[in-house]
Design a protein around this motif. Structure first.
Motif, PDB file in Angstrom:
ATOM      1  N   VAL A  60      11.786  -9.752  27.609  1.00 58.98           N
ATOM      2  CA  VAL A  60      11.029 -10.262  26.461  1.00 58.98           C
ATOM      3  C   VAL A  60      11.703 -11.481  25.816  1.00 58.98           C
ATOM      4  N   PRO A  61      13.015 -11.456  25.546  1.00 60.54           N
ATOM      5  CA  PRO A  61      13.625 -12.636  24.916  1.00 60.54           C
ATOM      6  C   PRO A  61      13.483 -13.912  25.757  1.00 60.54           C
ATOM      7  N   LEU A  62      13.673 -13.794  27.055  1.00 62.09           N
ATOM      8  CA  LEU A  62      13.540 -14.960  27.926  1.00 62.09           C
ATOM      9  C   LEU A  62      12.112 -15.492  27.905  1.00 62.09           C
ATOM     10  N   ASN A  63      11.137 -14.606  27.969  1.00 61.80           N
ATOM     11  CA  ASN A  63       9.746 -15.042  27.967  1.00 61.80           C
ATOM     12  C   ASN A  63       9.355 -15.652  26.622  1.00 61.80           C
ATOM     13  N   ALA A  64       9.916 -15.162  25.538  1.00 61.42           N
ATOM     14  CA  ALA A  64       9.639 -15.738  24.227  1.00 61.42           C
ATOM     15  C   ALA A  64      10.194 -17.161  24.139  1.00 61.42           C
ATOM     16  N   VAL A  65      11.397 -17.363  24.629  1.00 59.05           N
ATOM     17  CA  VAL A  65      12.000 -18.705  24.627  1.00 59.05           C
ATOM     18  C   VAL A  65      11.176 -19.653  25.487  1.00 59.05           C
ATOM     19  N   LEU A  66      10.769 -19.196  26.666  1.00 63.13           N
ATOM     20  CA  LEU A  66       9.964 -20.047  27.550  1.00 63.13           C
ATOM     21  C   LEU A  66       8.610 -20.379  26.926  1.00 63.13           C
ATOM     22  N   ALA A  67       8.017 -19.430  26.227  1.00 62.29           N
ATOM     23  CA  ALA A  67       6.739 -19.683  25.552  1.00 62.29           C
ATOM     24  C   ALA A  67       6.909 -20.726  24.452  1.00 62.29           C
ATOM     25  N   ILE A  68       7.997 -20.664  23.712  1.00 62.63           N
ATOM     26  CA  ILE A  68       8.250 -21.642  22.644  1.00 62.63           C
ATOM     27  C   ILE A  68       8.515 -23.024  23.239  1.00 62.63           C
ATOM     28  N   LEU A  69       9.349 -23.079  24.293  1.00 60.55           N
ATOM     29  CA  LEU A  69       9.708 -24.365  24.907  1.00 60.55           C
ATOM     30  C   LEU A  69       8.516 -25.046  25.567  1.00 60.55           C
ATOM     31  N   THR A  70       7.572 -24.280  26.061  1.00 59.99           N
ATOM     32  CA  THR A  70       6.421 -24.873  26.760  1.00 59.99           C
ATOM     33  C   THR A  70       5.186 -24.946  25.868  1.00 59.99           C
ATOM     34  N   GLY A  71       5.339 -24.687  24.619  1.00 58.69           N
ATOM     35  CA  GLY A  71       4.219 -24.776  23.692  1.00 58.69           C
ATOM     36  C   GLY A  71       3.140 -23.734  23.963  1.00 58.69           C
ATOM     37  N   GLY A  72       3.526 -22.576  24.463  1.00 51.68           N
ATOM     38  CA  GLY A  72       2.582 -21.498  24.720  1.00 51.68           C
ATOM     39  C   GLY A  72       2.026 -21.472  26.134  1.00 51.68           C
ATOM     40  N   PHE A  73       2.238 -22.553  26.896  1.00 47.74           N
ATOM     41  CA  PHE A  73       1.728 -22.585  28.271  1.00 47.74           C
ATOM     42  C   PHE A  73       2.302 -21.448  29.114  1.00 47.74           C
ATOM     43  N   TRP A  74       3.545 -21.081  28.844  1.00 42.85           N
ATOM     44  CA  TRP A  74       4.188 -20.010  29.609  1.00 42.85           C
ATOM     45  C   TRP A  74       3.441 -18.684  29.462  1.00 42.85           C
ATOM     46  N   LEU A  75       2.744 -18.477  28.345  1.00 43.53           N
ATOM     47  CA  LEU A  75       2.007 -17.229  28.149  1.00 43.53           C
ATOM     48  C   LEU A  75       0.903 -17.060  29.190  1.00 43.53           C
ATOM     49  N   ILE A  76       0.291 -18.175  29.605  1.00 43.16           N
ATOM     50  CA  ILE A  76      -0.734 -18.101  30.653  1.00 43.16           C
ATOM     51  C   ILE A  76      -0.095 -17.676  31.971  1.00 43.16           C
ATOM     52  N   LEU A  77       1.012 -18.294  32.305  1.00 34.95           N
ATOM     53  CA  LEU A  77       1.719 -17.923  33.541  1.00 34.95           C
ATOM     54  C   LEU A  77       2.225 -16.488  33.480  1.00 34.95           C
ATOM     55  N   LEU A  78       2.697 -16.091  32.315  1.00 32.94           N
ATOM     56  CA  LEU A  78       3.191 -14.727  32.150  1.00 32.94           C
ATOM     57  C   LEU A  78       2.065 -13.713  32.349  1.00 32.94           C
ATOM     58  N   ALA A  79       0.885 -14.013  31.825  1.00 33.22           N
ATOM     59  CA  ALA A  79      -0.261 -13.108  31.996  1.00 33.22           C
ATOM     60  C   ALA A  79      -0.594 -12.934  33.484  1.00 33.22           C
ATOM     61  N   TRP A  85       2.676  -7.715  38.604  1.00 31.28           N
ATOM     62  CA  TRP A  85       4.073  -7.305  38.368  1.00 31.28           C
ATOM     63  C   TRP A  85       4.484  -6.226  39.364  1.00 31.28           C
ATOM     64  N   PRO A  86       5.681  -6.332  39.932  1.00 31.24           N
ATOM     65  CA  PRO A  86       6.121  -5.352  40.937  1.00 31.24           C
ATOM     66  C   PRO A  86       6.266  -3.938  40.372  1.00 31.24           C
ATOM     67  N   THR A  87       5.964  -2.969  41.208  1.00 34.43           N
ATOM     68  CA  THR A  87       6.081  -1.565  40.845  1.00 34.43           C
ATOM     69  C   THR A  87       6.923  -0.863  41.909  1.00 34.43           C
ATOM     70  N   ASP A  88       7.868  -0.052  41.458  1.00 38.47           N
ATOM     71  CA  ASP A  88       8.656   0.768  42.373  1.00 38.47           C
ATOM     72  C   ASP A  88       7.907   2.072  42.617  1.00 38.47           C
ATOM     73  N   LEU A  89       7.538   2.325  43.865  1.00 41.14           N
ATOM     74  CA  LEU A  89       6.853   3.568  44.227  1.00 41.14           C
ATOM     75  C   LEU A  89       7.794   4.463  45.010  1.00 41.14           C
ATOM     76  N   VAL A  90       7.754   5.744  44.712  1.00 38.15           N
ATOM     77  CA  VAL A  90       8.538   6.725  45.459  1.00 38.15           C
ATOM     78  C   VAL A  90       7.606   7.864  45.853  1.00 38.15           C
ATOM     79  N   VAL A  91       7.594   8.179  47.147  1.00 43.31           N
ATOM     80  CA  VAL A  91       6.804   9.295  47.657  1.00 43.31           C
ATOM     81  C   VAL A  91       7.783  10.424  47.960  1.00 43.31           C
ATOM     82  N   LEU A  92       7.621  11.554  47.283  1.00 40.81           N
ATOM     83  CA  LEU A  92       8.516  12.696  47.426  1.00 40.81           C
ATOM     84  C   LEU A  92       7.792  13.838  48.123  1.00 40.81           C
ATOM     85  N   SER A  93       8.515  14.534  48.994  1.00 44.62           N
ATOM     86  CA  SER A  93       7.975  15.728  49.632  1.00 44.62           C
ATOM     87  C   SER A  93       9.129  16.670  49.936  1.00 44.62           C
TER      88      SER A  93
END
Length: 105
Positions: A60-79, A85-93
């Motif tokens: 969150v802190p890094l994305n907030a800084v990038l959003a401020i530095l890019t004038g909000g453009f980073w929020l579009i890329l972040l969305a 966004w990657p998800t860790d999946l584990v199949v257990l048996s």
């Protein structure tokens, strides 16, 4: 010599005692509980197999800084990134002998 062949011949690993479905479910439930305690969510649990998933965290802190530095453009890329966004999946048996199997992807 008074003894049976079972006393002399060691049991092989393939001769292990098979667990009941209830015992296997109990082992699986304990393993799923441990994953949930570490932030995973249960996607499915059939009693024989469970799938747990955890989304990777967002800096969150890094994305907030990038959003401020890019004038909000980073929020579009972040969305766009959050939608993919990657998800860790584990199949257990649990196999018939009570050994927990985990497949990570």
């Amino acid at each position: 010599m008074s003894g049976s062949a079972d006393d002399v011949v060691p049991r092989s690993s393939s001769a292990r005692l098979r667990l009941t479905d209830e015992e296997r479910r109990s082992i699986l439930d304990r393993a799923v509980t441990r994953y949930v305690e570490h932030g995973y969510r249960v996607r499915s649990n059939t009693g024989r197999q469970a799938v747990v998933a955890k989304r990777q965290s967002v800096n969150v802190p890094l994305n907030a800084v990038l959003a401020i530095l890019t004038g909000g453009f980073w929020l579009i890329l972040l969305a766009v990134r959050l939608l993919n966004w990657p998800t860790d999946l584990v199949v257990l048996s649990v196999d018939e002998t009570g050994e927990l199997q985990g497949r990570f992807s």
